[in-house]
Design an enzyme around this catalytic site. Structure first.
Site, PDB file in Angstrom:
ATOM      1  N   ALA A  50     -10.272 -25.326   5.706  1.00  0.00           N
ATOM      2  CA  ALA A  50     -10.454 -26.778   5.653  1.00  0.00           C
ATOM      3  C   ALA A  50      -9.292 -27.486   6.353  1.00  0.00           C
ATOM      4  CB  ALA A  50     -10.568 -27.236   4.206  1.00  0.00           C
ATOM      5  N   LYS A 133     -10.692   9.361   7.162  1.00  0.00           N
ATOM      6  CA  LYS A 133     -10.655   7.953   6.760  1.00  0.00           C
ATOM      7  C   LYS A 133     -10.161   7.151   7.960  1.00  0.00           C
ATOM      8  CE  LYS A 133      -9.141   4.905   3.064  1.00  0.00           C
ATOM      9  NZ  LYS A 133      -8.611   3.818   3.866  1.00  0.00           N
ATOM     10  N   LYS A 307     -16.565  12.565  -0.931  1.00  0.00           N
ATOM     11  CA  LYS A 307     -17.641  11.875  -1.644  1.00  0.00           C
ATOM     12  C   LYS A 307     -18.578  12.910  -2.259  1.00  0.00           C
ATOM     13  CE  LYS A 307     -17.579   8.290   1.869  1.00  0.00           C
ATOM     14  NZ  LYS A 307     -18.257   7.716   3.037  1.00  0.00           N
ATOM     15  N   LYS A 331      -4.901  10.473   0.920  1.00  0.00           N
ATOM     16  CA  LYS A 331      -4.076   9.914   1.984  1.00  0.00           C
ATOM     17  C   LYS A 331      -3.134  10.954   2.568  1.00  0.00           C
ATOM     18  CE  LYS A 331      -5.169   5.539   2.023  1.00  0.00           C
ATOM     19  NZ  LYS A 331      -4.188   4.575   1.791  1.00  0.00           N
ATOM     20  N   CYS A 436      18.773 -16.172 -15.457  1.00  0.00           N
ATOM     21  CA  CYS A 436      17.644 -16.352 -14.547  1.00  0.00           C
ATOM     22  C   CYS A 436      18.045 -17.307 -13.427  1.00  0.00           C
ATOM     23  CB  CYS A 436      16.442 -16.915 -15.305  1.00  0.00           C
ATOM     24  SG  CYS A 436      15.006 -17.186 -14.254  1.00  0.00           S
TER      25      CYS A 436
END
Ligand code: IVH
Length: 715
Positions: A50, A133, A307, A331, A436
């Site tokens: 936008a 992959k 798979k 991987k 902090c």
């Protein structure tokens, strides 16, 4: 871009002087160019569509008024006249999900073991399709009556971008499926990639023309595909390998390997290294062989995928959250590089926890430039692991050190070692802050682990009073998987927060009615269109699914999956809210009720109790619920007899494993609980059932045998 509210009102295009117009056109052209680069080439846009449209519209309007300034390299000439959004969105009829990762052999053994247990089969009975992959972009191609009708990118998995015109220019993608009797609707999925050779040649051309250089073949494939002008895509050599499917009106084959051959018969290319494997050993050997070939292949791969071959077994195994149980990506080892650690900064997360982030001298690791690395926590920097073990043989990390960084897949890069020989004399030890860095300067506490011990992470004790935590909460609230408000990205949110316009979630919904005073459209770079779009997006989200709402609250330990389990368990906001209030009062019945929900344990119960125990949170929730309508959790789609019932499985089952039984029950809309209470509807007891069976008898709960259960659910 938005940081200059002071310069407020933009001059109306109609009242721009010629000089002003020239200056603004130059500025806008640069801004558009930089955004195009981020969007098309780096795949990392920093403004919303936008906002981009608003920039482009203003550019075009100014050019229209001053046609004498239209240059041949004007942005309006490059991308055609279309001032509108980039690509149309396409909703995937079947979501495009991702894969779980395995890094070690042990992960592969676990994966096969899980499947074998689930299916109640010995692991050597299960065949796997093993495939490289491909490191490209996944694509879904929809064919109706055999003709290609839509090509969509993966996007967020639910919705992608319509790149049909560009995909039609790929030689590897048939316009029409070959063969007779192809199912009426076929969605073929696979990977678009660019060969290494084509990538290098393209970069040479880009360099010669003074255009941007791509970091790796994946980025150049993405950049080439997401061109408004398909002739540019056509000039870039892109390939496509088919390996999966989405919606199919009929299944032509009943195995993964069969489907791959079917894709070939339809006219697709499939990866020639794909292999059917019959054992874990074969899978591991496949991984090794492919890794050895990796450097010689002409396309990038980052691992292999296994798979389950039988599709009926894939269906039975189903999905956990967003990844299939029946597939995994194995991987290749992470790539490493050496560089200098320049500094360490503290990042405060949504729950106040601190993460030390290492700032590196930029270095390329596996095709990506890495500048930031996570250093996890104070102990990690010192060379101590989560369980107190010694890391890096005790070498600590100091500012100025030469470090070895590693990047594995999409995981945040890490520092895995320190080169002590290169440590400069003035290397600085890092002192973890005691306060902090937020303006409150609160004391830092060590986070408790799930078991109640002191953990290794430090946290700000300021909770919601800490501005860092507030903004992180708000960011989660508007994020994709929560309220998903278009046009309200992190940048805008930060700006609204800094200005004090949005301090808590409810404020987002009151923005439109406060705008008479705020006048968002006058913010530099915003404009009326963006504001109108933003308000429309806000209105659009006033109705929200219960699980998203719960997730958006950002309770600790309540991620997406847990939120879904809670939503399904309680059904309505009212019921969940009442339970939360009771939990905060330590109500035992409420605790038992939540504990009975599958996937919910002590940590989550404590966290929900703590959330509702805090009056500040109750206030936030109350103001927010006045603004939005929370839809009840989706009623189970099935009209099965067990929909809405709570069932507990105990003892050993013979026809299926406990996991499969639970998954089936949930698919039919039942709740599979872990313990028996008076709210349990059925206890399915197999041989060896013990205390749960006794509990069932005590509460008068119906007890079924496995066969009776199967009859009840109609299987
Ligand atoms: S199967 C339900 N097979 O890896 C999962 N994905 O991490 C369907 N990829 O988004 C994906 N090669 O872009 C599958 N042979 C292959 C693949 C592959 C590359 C990519 C794909 C996917 C990602 C998952």
């Amino acid at each position: 871009m938005m940081a200059t509210k002071a310069k407020k009102a933009r001059v109306d295009v109609a009242s721009l002087t010629k000089a002003q117009a020239r200056v603004e056109l130059t500025r806008l052209a640069l801004e558009l160019e930089a955004n195009d680069k981020r969007y098309y080439q780096e795949d990392a846009p920093s403004i919303t569509d936008a906002e981009y449209d608003a920039l482009r519209q203003r550019y075009n309007a100014i050019e229209k008024r001053f046609p004498e300034f239209v240059a041949s390299d004007s942005p309006s000439q490059k991308v055609g006249a279309a001032p509108s959004g980039r690509f149309k969105k396409v909703r995937h009829s079947v979501p495009m999900l991702s894969l779980d990762n395995a890094f070690a052999e042990a992960d592969v053994i676990d994966f096969v073991g899980r499947i074998a247990r689930f299916l109640k089969l010995p692991d050597d009975r299960i065949d796997f399709s093993a495939e490289p992959k491909i490191d490209g972009l996944s694509m879904s191609l929809r064919y109706e009556g055999g003709e290609l009708v839509t090509a969509a990118t993966r996007g967020d998995g639910a919705e992608g971008e319509d790149v049909t015109a560009n995909i039609r220019t790929l030689e590897d993608v048939p316009q029409r499926l070959k063969g007779r009797n192809v199912p009426d609707i076929c969605e073929v999925r696979g990977e678009v990639y660019m060969t290494k050779k084509a990538f290098l040649a393209l970069n040479e051309r880009q360099k010669a023309a003074g255009d941007t250089i791509f970091a790796n073949p994946r980025n150049s494939a993405a950049g080439s595909l997401r061109q408004k002008d398909p002739t540019i895509t056509a000039s870039r050599p892109l390939g496509f390998f088919a390996y999966a499917w989405g919606q199919m009106s009929a299944m032509p084959e009943d195995t993964q390997s069969g489907m791959i051959h079917w894709f070939e018969r339809c006219g697709f290319k499939t990866n020639p290294l794909t292999k059917l494997c019959h054992s874990i050993e074969e899978l591991i050997a496949f991984h090794r062989t492919i890794e050895e070939q990796r450097a010689e292949l002409d396309y990038d791969i980052d691992g292999v995928v296994y798979k389950v071959d039988r599709i009926d077994w894939q269906d039975r195994l189903g999905f956990v959250s967003r990844t299939p149980r029946w597939a995994i990506a194995h991987k290749f080892p992470a790539e490493r590089a050496t560089t200098v650690l320049r500094d360490i900064e503290i990042q405060v997360g949504r729950t106040g926890s601190f993460t030390p982030v290492g700032k590196l001298e930029p270095v390329g690791v596996g095709g990506v430039i890495v500048q930031n690395v996570t250093l996890h926590n104070e102990d990690y920097i010192k060379g101590i692991g989560n369980k107190g073990e010694v890391l890096r043989e005790g070498r600590d990390i100091r500012i100025g050190d030469t470090v070895v960084t590693q990047r594995a897949g999409d995981v945040i890069p890490q520092v895995v070692d320190v080169v002590i020989a290169k440590r400069p004399k003035d290397a600085k030890e890092f002192h973890f802050p005691k306060k902090c860095p937020c303006p409150l300067h609160t004391d830092v506490v060590r986070e408790e682990t799930a078991t109640g011990e002191e953990g290794s992470r430090a946290r700000c004790s300021g909770e919601f009073a800490c501005p860092f935590q507030k903004i992180e909460h708000l960011k989660l609230f508007v994020s994709r998987r929560a309220f998903d408000i278009d046009g309200l990205g992190e940048k805008q949110l930060q700006y609204f927060f800094d200005e004090g316009w949005v301090k808590e979630p409810a404020d987002i919904f009151t923005l439109p009615k406060r705008n008479a005073k705020l006048k968002l459209e006058e913010i530099e770079g915003y404009g009326e269109t963006s504001v109108r779009n933003l308000f429309a997006a806000i209105e659009d989200r006033r109705r929200i699914a219960l699980e998203r709402f719960i997730y958006a609250l950002g309770m600790r330990h309540v991620g997406e999956t847990t939120a879904l389990a809670l939503a399904r368990g309680y059904g309505s906001w009212q019921a969940f809210h009442d339970a939360g209030i009771k939990l905060a009062r330590d109500d035992e019945e409420a605790i038992a009720e939540m504990d009975a929900l599958d996937q919910i344990g002590d940590t989550v119960i404590k966290s929900v109790a703590a959330y509702f125990g805090e009056s500040h949170n109750r206030g936030i929730v109350e103001r927010l619920t006045r603004e939005v309508e929370i839809l009840d959790a989706e009623k189970p789609k099935s009209n099965s007899k067990v929909a809405g019932k709570t069932v507990v499985f105990t003892g050993s089952l013979e026809k299926m494993t406990r996991d499969e039984a639970k998954a089936t029950a949930e698919r039919l809309g039942a709740k599979a609980a872990g313990s028996v209470s008076k709210k349990t509807d059925y206890v399915v007891a197999g041989p060896g059932a013990g205390s749960k069976l006794a509990e069932a008898k005590k509460h008068g709960v119906t007890v079924l045998t496995e066969d009776e259960w199967l009859v009840l659910i109609g299987e």
